[in-house]
Design a protein around this motif. Structure first.
Motif, PDB file in Angstrom:
ATOM      1  N   ASP A   1      36.095  42.379  38.025  1.00 44.73           N
ATOM      2  CA  ASP A   1      37.251  43.031  38.039  1.00 44.73           C
ATOM      3  C   ASP A   1      38.348  41.832  38.624  1.00 44.73           C
ATOM      4  O   ASP A   1      37.993  40.669  38.787  1.00 44.73           O
ATOM      5  CB  ASP A   1      37.385  44.200  39.020  1.00 44.73           C
ATOM      6  CG  ASP A   1      36.680  43.920  40.520  1.00 44.73           C
ATOM      7  OD1 ASP A   1      36.446  42.883  40.520  1.00 44.73           O
ATOM      8  OD2 ASP A   1      36.663  44.805  41.184  1.00 44.73           O
TER       9      ASP A   1
ATOM     10  N   GLU B   1      26.115  53.293  29.853  1.00 49.37           N
ATOM     11  CA  GLU B   1      27.399  52.498  29.802  1.00 49.37           C
ATOM     12  C   GLU B   1      27.407  51.544  30.857  1.00 49.37           C
ATOM     13  O   GLU B   1      26.799  51.607  31.913  1.00 49.37           O
ATOM     14  CB  GLU B   1      28.590  53.734  30.196  1.00 49.37           C
ATOM     15  CG  GLU B   1      28.554  54.932  29.303  1.00 49.37           C
ATOM     16  CD  GLU B   1      29.459  56.102  29.760  1.00 49.37           C
ATOM     17  OE1 GLU B   1      29.441  56.901  28.854  1.00 49.37           O
ATOM     18  OE2 GLU B   1      29.467  56.364  30.997  1.00 49.37           O
TER      19      GLU B   1
ATOM     20  N   MET C   1      39.551  47.352  35.962  1.00 49.62           N
ATOM     21  CA  MET C   1      38.100  47.554  35.319  1.00 49.62           C
ATOM     22  C   MET C   1      37.883  48.238  34.211  1.00 49.62           C
ATOM     23  O   MET C   1      38.989  48.673  33.722  1.00 49.62           O
ATOM     24  CB  MET C   1      37.368  48.207  36.336  1.00 49.62           C
ATOM     25  CG  MET C   1      37.394  47.661  38.051  1.00 49.62           C
ATOM     26  SD  MET C   1      36.171  48.614  39.025  1.00 49.62           S
ATOM     27  CE  MET C   1      34.525  48.263  38.516  1.00 49.62           C
TER      28      MET C   1
ATOM     29  N   ARG D   1      35.007  50.172  31.388  1.00 49.38           N
ATOM     30  CA  ARG D   1      33.610  50.558  30.949  1.00 49.38           C
ATOM     31  C   ARG D   1      33.286  50.412  29.454  1.00 49.38           C
ATOM     32  O   ARG D   1      34.288  50.883  28.775  1.00 49.38           O
ATOM     33  CB  ARG D   1      33.634  52.165  31.267  1.00 49.38           C
ATOM     34  CG  ARG D   1      32.438  52.852  31.127  1.00 49.38           C
ATOM     35  CD  ARG D   1      31.968  53.944  31.749  1.00 49.38           C
ATOM     36  NE  ARG D   1      31.920  53.852  33.344  1.00 49.38           N
ATOM     37  CZ  ARG D   1      31.484  54.657  34.296  1.00 49.38           C
ATOM     38  NH1 ARG D   1      31.401  55.977  33.830  1.00 49.38           N
ATOM     39  NH2 ARG D   1      31.469  54.163  35.635  1.00 49.38           N
TER      40      ARG D   1
ATOM     41  N   GLN E   1      36.703  52.673  27.978  1.00 51.46           N
ATOM     42  CA  GLN E   1      37.801  53.390  29.471  1.00 51.46           C
ATOM     43  C   GLN E   1      38.284  51.936  29.998  1.00 51.46           C
ATOM     44  O   GLN E   1      37.562  50.802  30.128  1.00 51.46           O
ATOM     45  CB  GLN E   1      36.919  54.156  30.196  1.00 51.46           C
ATOM     46  CG  GLN E   1      36.628  55.376  29.745  1.00 51.46           C
ATOM     47  CD  GLN E   1      35.924  56.323  30.915  1.00 51.46           C
ATOM     48  OE1 GLN E   1      35.373  55.896  31.789  1.00 51.46           O
ATOM     49  NE2 GLN E   1      36.071  57.863  30.625  1.00 51.46           N
ATOM     50  N   THR E   2      39.632  51.985  30.459  1.00 49.01           N
ATOM     51  CA  THR E   2      40.107  51.180  31.329  1.00 49.01           C
ATOM     52  C   THR E   2      40.764  51.847  32.463  1.00 49.01           C
ATOM     53  O   THR E   2      41.446  52.851  32.104  1.00 49.01           O
ATOM     54  CB  THR E   2      41.117  50.019  30.463  1.00 49.01           C
ATOM     55  OG1 THR E   2      42.267  50.879  30.139  1.00 49.01           O
ATOM     56  CG2 THR E   2      40.372  49.516  29.234  1.00 49.01           C
TER      57      THR E   2
ATOM     58  N   ARG F   1      36.492  54.736  41.236  1.00 55.04           N
ATOM     59  CA  ARG F   1      37.101  53.700  40.449  1.00 55.04           C
ATOM     60  C   ARG F   1      36.426  52.553  40.663  1.00 55.04           C
ATOM     61  O   ARG F   1      36.876  51.324  40.666  1.00 55.04           O
ATOM     62  CB  ARG F   1      38.382  53.575  40.370  1.00 55.04           C
ATOM     63  CG  ARG F   1      39.155  55.109  40.245  1.00 55.04           C
ATOM     64  CD  ARG F   1      40.741  54.762  40.267  1.00 55.04           C
ATOM     65  NE  ARG F   1      41.446  55.893  40.591  1.00 55.04           N
ATOM     66  CZ  ARG F   1      42.894  56.028  40.256  1.00 55.04           C
ATOM     67  NH1 ARG F   1      43.481  54.929  40.171  1.00 55.04           N
ATOM     68  NH2 ARG F   1      43.390  57.080  40.357  1.00 55.04           N
TER      69      ARG F   1
ATOM     70  N   ASN G   1      25.304  52.417  34.158  1.00 58.71           N
ATOM     71  CA  ASN G   1      25.001  54.014  34.665  1.00 58.71           C
ATOM     72  C   ASN G   1      23.674  54.446  33.955  1.00 58.71           C
ATOM     73  O   ASN G   1      23.043  54.041  33.077  1.00 58.71           O
ATOM     74  CB  ASN G   1      26.012  54.558  34.849  1.00 58.71           C
ATOM     75  CG  ASN G   1      26.739  55.085  33.236  1.00 58.71           C
ATOM     76  OD1 ASN G   1      25.851  55.139  32.326  1.00 58.71           O
ATOM     77  ND2 ASN G   1      27.993  55.465  33.436  1.00 58.71           N
TER      78      ASN G   1
ATOM     79  N   THR H   1      29.970  49.243  33.486  1.00 60.27           N
ATOM     80  CA  THR H   1      31.172  48.952  34.261  1.00 60.27           C
ATOM     81  C   THR H   1      31.101  47.408  34.367  1.00 60.27           C
ATOM     82  O   THR H   1      30.300  46.827  34.912  1.00 60.27           O
ATOM     83  CB  THR H   1      31.292  49.873  35.397  1.00 60.27           C
ATOM     84  OG1 THR H   1      31.167  51.271  35.231  1.00 60.27           O
ATOM     85  CG2 THR H   1      32.426  49.637  36.035  1.00 60.27           C
TER      86      THR H   1
ATOM     87  N   ASP I   1      26.064  56.400  40.260  1.00 61.93           N
ATOM     88  CA  ASP I   1      27.149  56.426  39.542  1.00 61.93           C
ATOM     89  C   ASP I   1      28.293  57.329  40.454  1.00 61.93           C
ATOM     90  O   ASP I   1      27.987  58.507  40.916  1.00 61.93           O
ATOM     91  CB  ASP I   1      26.937  57.639  38.445  1.00 61.93           C
ATOM     92  CG  ASP I   1      28.107  58.023  37.357  1.00 61.93           C
ATOM     93  OD1 ASP I   1      28.983  57.796  37.994  1.00 61.93           O
ATOM     94  OD2 ASP I   1      27.626  58.434  36.290  1.00 61.93           O
TER      95      ASP I   1
ATOM     96  N   PHE J   1      32.309  49.906  40.731  1.00 60.67           N
ATOM     97  CA  PHE J   1      31.024  49.961  40.160  1.00 60.67           C
ATOM     98  C   PHE J   1      29.839  50.972  40.307  1.00 60.67           C
ATOM     99  O   PHE J   1      28.893  51.024  39.706  1.00 60.67           O
ATOM    100  CB  PHE J   1      30.408  48.372  40.441  1.00 60.67           C
ATOM    101  CG  PHE J   1      31.513  47.278  39.736  1.00 60.67           C
ATOM    102  CD1 PHE J   1      31.082  46.805  38.435  1.00 60.67           C
ATOM    103  CD2 PHE J   1      32.283  46.781  40.603  1.00 60.67           C
ATOM    104  CE1 PHE J   1      31.937  45.769  37.966  1.00 60.67           C
ATOM    105  CE2 PHE J   1      32.950  45.544  40.086  1.00 60.67           C
ATOM    106  CZ  PHE J   1      32.792  45.299  38.872  1.00 60.67           C
TER     107      PHE J   1
END
Length: 384
Positions: free
Chosen positions: A288, A283, A219, A221, A325-326, A44, A279, A285, A145, A46
């Protein structure tokens, strides 16, 4: 003579690091993980290998050793990675002053350089040009990743080094030389407890006496960017300059922090500093926030994510900014400024926890594991 045996509890990045360090030194290693796969803080994040976040000295040496081990794993396990470095951006004179101080203090020790506005814009197509003073570029940083890595490394350790993994095997009791999962018993010469904050369930008194709390971070994505768009480097806004010990060691960040507290008091209160890492699928990320407590609400706050996105827009414009995504992560955090919690719970039972303090587990765990397994940890800690 039989090889020494070891049990490792937890298949997150700390547990995998300990398992690797033991295995390459000839130990017979068994890893017990309570879930079907690693699903905690290690997946979860970066995916940043982030030496710039740690101060010079033993911590930086540990980070560089960890990075070297990551490179070995990347090559042998064929993991995606991007040795992209990091860009730290200045949109105000006080931010530029901190970057100048950092570069002057570290130019002989780290691969860092100051970039003027045009050079910074050439480094990343995502940068907001309006108001940009320039940037610090550092070559040490690398992106992996974390979801792929934590899925792939166990199979690699098993195939290459014979490490045995037992999934869905929650540990219910530990003592010298043995571990139980319910009624099933595992025996070994050494036991390493690397299960994140869950070690409180095994050693509640030890946990309660330690300077530990829990950090919750939120965080997001963003969508895979179109047409092969790449950030060019991991991007950091100015708030990161007052977050990481590496900058605090090299520069006087107090005036900058005072300005941030006046201008961005809501972000400082929520522990927000904003970074972006991309990544292999394109995507991005981002995050935070940081909240500290022993017990956290299980609910994510949309308002916190909105503040992160708003601050990101101050320094980065992306072709596709959609959030796909969260999530939140929770990891143990030391309250006394230490960089890790290592303790002997019983003879032959070692707890390794709270690595990195500022969420730097991916950066430091492999190096720390070698120090512990080699018996050099105390010496390195004194040097720090």
């Amino acid at each position: 003579m039989n090889a020494p045996s070891a049990l490792v509890i937890g298949a997150g990045i700390v547990g995998l690091s300990i398992a690797r360090a033991l295995a390459v030194r000839g130990h017979r290693v068994t890893v017990l993980e309570r879930f079907d796969r690693a699903v905690g803080a290690s997946v979860r994040n970066f995916g940043m290998i982030w030496p710039i976040g740690v101060p010079n000295g033993a911590a930086y040496e540990r980070a560089l050793r960890s990075r070297a081990i990551w490179r070995e794993l990347i090559e042998d396990a064929r993991l995606w990675h991007d040795p992209c470095g990091s860009l730290h951006l200045a949109y105000a004179q006080d931010e530029w002053d901190v970057l100048e101080q950092y570069e002057q203090a570290n130019r002989a020790m780290r691969p860092c350089s100051l970039l003027d506005r045009d050079a910074a814009l050439a480094r990343s197509p995502a940068l907001v040009s309006e108001g940009l003073h320039g940037a610090l570029f550092n070559q040490d940083e690398m992106i992996v990743d974390p979801r792929e890595a934590l899925r792939t490394i166990p199979a690699y350790l098993h195939e290459r080094h014979g490490v045995e993994f037992h999934w869905r095997m929650p540990v219910t009791a530990v003592e010298t030389g043995r571990v139980w999962s319910g009624t099933r018993r595992f025996d070994a010469d050494q036991v390493f407890v690397c299960s994140g904050p869950e070690f409180e369930q095994l050693y509640p008194q030890l946990y309660a006496a330690a300077p530990l709390t829990r950090c919750k971070l939120q965080m997001m994505r963003l969508a895979s960017q179109p047409d092969g768009f790449r950030l060019g480097a991991a991007l950091c806004g100015g708030l990161s300059l007052v977050h990481y010990a590496g900058f605090q060691q090299a520069a006087d960040v107090a005036p900058l922090r005072a300005r941030y507290e006046a201008q961005f008091g809501d972000l400082i209160e929520l522990g927000i500093h904003v970074m972006a890492a991309q990544n292999g699928r394109g995507e991005i990320t981002i995050g935070d926030s940081h909240a500290y407590a022993h017990t956290h609400d299980p609910f994510d706050e949309h308002a916190i994510n909105a503040k992160v996105l708003d601050y990101l827009a101050r320094f980065a414009r992306l072709p596709d900014p959609r959030v796909i995504q969260t999530w939140h992560g929770i990891y143990p955090k030391l309250t006394d400024g230490s960089s890790e919690f290592v303790a002997e719970a019983a003879p032959g039972v070692t707890i390794v926890n709270a690595v990195g303090g500022g969420g730097l587990g991916m950066t430091l765990s492999f190096g720390l594991a070698e120090e512990i397994v080699d018996g050099r940890y105390g010496e390195m800690r004194r040097a720090a």
